[in-house]
Design a protein around this motif. Structure first.
Motif, PDB file in Angstrom:
ATOM      1  N   ASN A  19      34.582  55.910  -5.790  1.00 60.60           N
ATOM      2  CA  ASN A  19      33.858  54.458  -6.086  1.00 60.60           C
ATOM      3  C   ASN A  19      34.771  53.622  -6.339  1.00 60.60           C
ATOM      4  OD1 ASN A  19      34.933  55.215  -8.647  1.00 60.60           O
ATOM      5  ND2 ASN A  19      32.901  55.266  -9.603  1.00 60.60           N
ATOM      6  N   LYS A  20      34.318  52.471  -6.763  1.00 63.25           N
ATOM      7  CA  LYS A  20      35.223  51.154  -6.735  1.00 63.25           C
ATOM      8  C   LYS A  20      36.522  51.294  -8.055  1.00 63.25           C
ATOM      9  CE  LYS A  20      31.488  48.697  -9.386  1.00 63.25           C
ATOM     10  NZ  LYS A  20      30.854  47.481  -9.156  1.00 63.25           N
ATOM     11  N   ASP A  21      35.909  52.233  -8.990  1.00 57.62           N
ATOM     12  CA  ASP A  21      37.078  52.701 -10.128  1.00 57.62           C
ATOM     13  C   ASP A  21      37.927  53.775  -9.571  1.00 57.62           C
ATOM     14  OD1 ASP A  21      34.110  52.031 -12.233  1.00 57.62           O
ATOM     15  OD2 ASP A  21      35.949  50.560 -11.645  1.00 57.62           O
ATOM     16  N   ASN A  40      27.522  51.641   0.426  1.00 60.76           N
ATOM     17  CA  ASN A  40      26.606  51.476  -0.802  1.00 60.76           C
ATOM     18  C   ASN A  40      27.109  50.230  -1.350  1.00 60.76           C
ATOM     19  OD1 ASN A  40      24.956  52.039  -2.796  1.00 60.76           O
ATOM     20  ND2 ASN A  40      26.231  53.222  -4.142  1.00 60.76           N
ATOM     21  N   GLN A  41      26.738  49.320  -0.387  1.00 60.50           N
ATOM     22  CA  GLN A  41      26.921  47.581  -0.797  1.00 60.50           C
ATOM     23  C   GLN A  41      28.381  47.552  -1.784  1.00 60.50           C
ATOM     24  OE1 GLN A  41      23.579  47.173  -3.354  1.00 60.50           O
ATOM     25  NE2 GLN A  41      22.037  47.040  -1.665  1.00 60.50           N
ATOM     26  N   THR A  43      22.628  54.697  -7.569  1.00 59.99           N
ATOM     27  CA  THR A  43      23.721  54.388  -8.767  1.00 59.99           C
ATOM     28  C   THR A  43      25.218  54.902  -8.370  1.00 59.99           C
ATOM     29  OG1 THR A  43      23.467  56.455  -9.971  1.00 59.99           O
ATOM     30  CG2 THR A  43      21.883  55.077 -10.314  1.00 59.99           C
ATOM     31  N   ASP A  44      26.251  54.536  -9.063  1.00 60.79           N
ATOM     32  CA  ASP A  44      27.317  54.950  -9.372  1.00 60.79           C
ATOM     33  C   ASP A  44      27.380  56.408  -9.792  1.00 60.79           C
ATOM     34  OD1 ASP A  44      30.099  55.068  -8.820  1.00 60.79           O
ATOM     35  OD2 ASP A  44      30.434  53.126  -9.531  1.00 60.79           O
ATOM     36  N   ASN A  53      30.111  49.610  -3.350  1.00 58.63           N
ATOM     37  CA  ASN A  53      30.304  50.098  -4.614  1.00 58.63           C
ATOM     38  C   ASN A  53      31.246  51.870  -4.349  1.00 58.63           C
ATOM     39  OD1 ASN A  53      28.900  48.287  -6.297  1.00 58.63           O
ATOM     40  ND2 ASN A  53      26.965  49.267  -5.599  1.00 58.63           N
ATOM     41  N   TRP A  54      31.123  51.964  -3.178  1.00 57.77           N
ATOM     42  CA  TRP A  54      31.851  53.189  -2.748  1.00 57.77           C
ATOM     43  C   TRP A  54      32.867  53.081  -1.549  1.00 57.77           C
ATOM     44  CZ3 TRP A  54      27.120  57.080  -2.436  1.00 57.77           C
ATOM     45  CH2 TRP A  54      26.586  57.268  -3.590  1.00 57.77           C
ATOM     46  N   HIS A  95      16.942  51.985  -6.087  1.00 53.31           N
ATOM     47  CA  HIS A  95      18.462  51.897  -6.438  1.00 53.31           C
ATOM     48  C   HIS A  95      19.111  52.965  -6.152  1.00 53.31           C
ATOM     49  CE1 HIS A  95      22.119  49.910  -8.344  1.00 53.31           C
ATOM     50  NE2 HIS A  95      21.928  50.860  -8.835  1.00 53.31           N
TER      51      HIS A  95
END
Length: 547
Positions: free
Chosen positions: A207-209, A265-266, A149-150, A268-269, A147
């Motif tokens: 990232n997505k945030d 990254n699936q 991570t973020d 997420n980024w 995995h």
């Protein structure tokens, strides 16, 4: 307008009309050229953004995969799987000197507590850093998968990091803990800066945030812990328009920019590539300005020399085109002659010389690829593919001429014990040792190949069974007489050999059938105690022999 054409002489009026004609022609050239160049500049900038985005996304994802593979490799080492903490930590410390992208390597036991890391100097029996609630631990434990991570705040270094984690899976497929490596955001930033494409624009990752993973100091943004968040308006554009097509918006400095976004990254980024509109169209504006001047000042001169220049350019281009056609057809020996090179301009001389060098390089690489595809890189002898292709030609030649052809199958005895006892590295050295003995014992007409694993095949054209038996026995004696030394350790090596011969009365009509018969004889040699040579007779049975 009248003042322009008020001339007292025909010559003056002619000059005025010529100037007007040139001016009108220039307008007819400049206006369409302006439109076309504008369209091309827009297209080029779009392609540039897409290429930069795709290239850097590829390099970044490849880098991420390599880091994940590094951690997976650590998780599968025996000292890690067996929980030999002291040795594992020493290896982790050494590994960190080789893989400098990681800020820290951490071993987590299966209960979810940090066992040791490379930041602290020793191994802890009960270091109460609890990571059970971390997503990477849950994924590793429940799914037994790696995995990425973020952005997290590391519980060891207390810095914002991205974690590459891999589960430790025992031989019985049970979960035995997690190994992870942390990469700080500045390392990611440096990598992305090092893989920058072109001189204009820039690329960064969020990232997505909206938390920036790169260019932390280049974006005046709102502080968020130890990292930064991107401008909310840009984040809205990113969320609404993910894709390689360029968008037009204002950056935090108020500059209008073209931007393209690519998920990673699936999902997420996001990787975002931006270029300022002025930087994008400045070359275009300069080109139009220069083009206008050139049209006004050089139209008349250009028409006079157009045919001459075309003739001077066409001939060298045709020579280059002819060379390209030869290479396209597979003829890499074609070269542009020296006389044509010296008769051309400097630019074309450089092109011709570069073409000739490229032709030599392509020819060299083609030959090298052919050699690599037919040679075992470990033992430097031919491989199974070479035997299948070239050996089959030799066998058919023996069949067509009615001459004998023999095959010797060789297998190293108890090779698995060597691997199990001394490791695969020593096993590879034993394979190289045996292959060198085989090569020294055969004739120039024989072909020795590594057929697979510890098995070798020797094809002996124009050779009878008795002659091949003598060759095989000589090889067996040489191998037995030359043990392999691993440092001060003497490792005795023996081999078993099976010999089969093609003849018109035999049922081996193809090379694979002949190899199969020699394999049967080899099997009998191993069944009867190993370290011996067994021939295969015409009645379909392997038998003992003596000279």
């Amino acid at each position: 307008m009248r003042k322009i054409f008020r001339k007292d002489t025909f010559r003056g009026q002619l000059r005025a009309w010529v100037r007007l004609f040139v001016f009108i022609i220039s307008l007819f050239i400049l206006v369409p050229t302006f439109y076309i160049e504008y369209q091309q500049a827009s297209k080029q900038q779009k392609e540039h953004l897409e290429n930069v985005l795709n290239t850097q996304t590829y390099h970044f994802e490849k880098w991420s995969q390599e880091r994940s593979a590094d951690i997976e490799t650590l998780a599968n080492i025996d000292i890690v799987k067996n929980h030999e903490y002291e040795k594992a930590k020493e290896f982790f410390d050494y590994f960190l000197t080789q893989k400098t992208d990681f800020a820290d390597l951490v071993f987590i036991n299966k209960e979810g507590f940090v066992q040791f890391d490379t930041v602290r100097p020793q191994v802890y029996d009960s270091l109460k850093i609890d990571v059970r609630n971390r997503e990477y631990f849950q994924v590793a434990k429940n799914k037994k998968e790696g995995h990425i991570t973020d952005v997290l705040i590391s519980k060891v270094t207390h810095q914002p990091v991205v974690i590459f984690a891999s589960p430790i899976i025992g031989d019985d497929q049970t979960f035995n803990g997690v190994v992870f490596g942390s990469v700080d955001l500045h390392t990611i930033d440096q990598f992305l800066s090092g893989s920058k494409v072109g001189d204009i624009g820039h690329t960064y990752v969020v990232n997505k945030d909206g938390i920036l993973l790169t260019e932390l100091m280049d974006h005046p943004s709102e502080a968020f812990g130890d990292h930064f968040t991107m401008d909310p308006s840009i984040l809205k554009h990113v969320r609404d328009s993910v894709g390689p097509s360029p968008l037009l918006y204002q950056d935090p400095q108020g500059n209008w920019v073209f931007g393209a976004i690519q998920p990673m990254n699936q999902g997420n980024w996001w990787m975002i590539s931006e270029i300022r509109v002025m930087d994008s169209f400045l070359p275009f504006l300069r080109k139009i300005a220069v083009l206008g001047l050139c049209i006004l000042l050089g139209t008349f001169v250009a028409t006079r020399f157009m045919i001459y220049i075309a003739r001077q350019i066409e001939q060298p281009i045709q020579q280059l085109l002819q060379g390209v056609r030869y290479m396209e057809s597979g003829d890499y020996t074609y070269k542009i002659t020296e006389s044509n090179i010296t008769a051309s301009t400097q630019e074309f001389r450089e092109l011709f010389s570069a073409f000739n060098r490229m032709s030599d390089k392509v020819k060299e690489n083609i030959y090298l690829l052919e050699e690599l595809s037919t040679t075992c890189q470990l033992t430097n002898i031919y491989n199974r593919r070479y035997l299948t292709e070239y050996g089959d030609k030799i066998f058919r030649e023996c069949v067509e001429t009615g001459r004998a052809c023999s095959c010797i199958a060789v297998d190293i005895d108890y090779f698995k014990q060597v691997n199990d006892t001394y490791g695969h590295g020593v096993g590879d050295q034993v394979l190289t040792h045996v292959s060198s003995i085989l090569s020294s014992c055969i004739r120039s007409s024989d072909i020795v190949t590594r057929y697979g694993g510890e098995e070798f095949i020797i094809l002996s054209p124009y050779t009878t069974l008795q002659q091949s038996l003598m060759i095989a026995e000589r090889i067996r004696e040489q191998v037995e007489a030359n043990p392999f030394y691993y440092g001060d350790i003497r490792i005795p090596i023996t081999i078993s050999l099976g010999v089969a011969e093609y003849s018109i009365n035999h049922d081996a009509n193809t090379l694979p059938e002949l190899i199969q018969l020699s394999d049967k004889a080899l099997y009998q040699a191993k069944e009867n105690g190993r370290n011996q040579t067994r021939p295969y007779d015409e009645n379909g049975a392997a038998y003992a022999f003596s000279f």
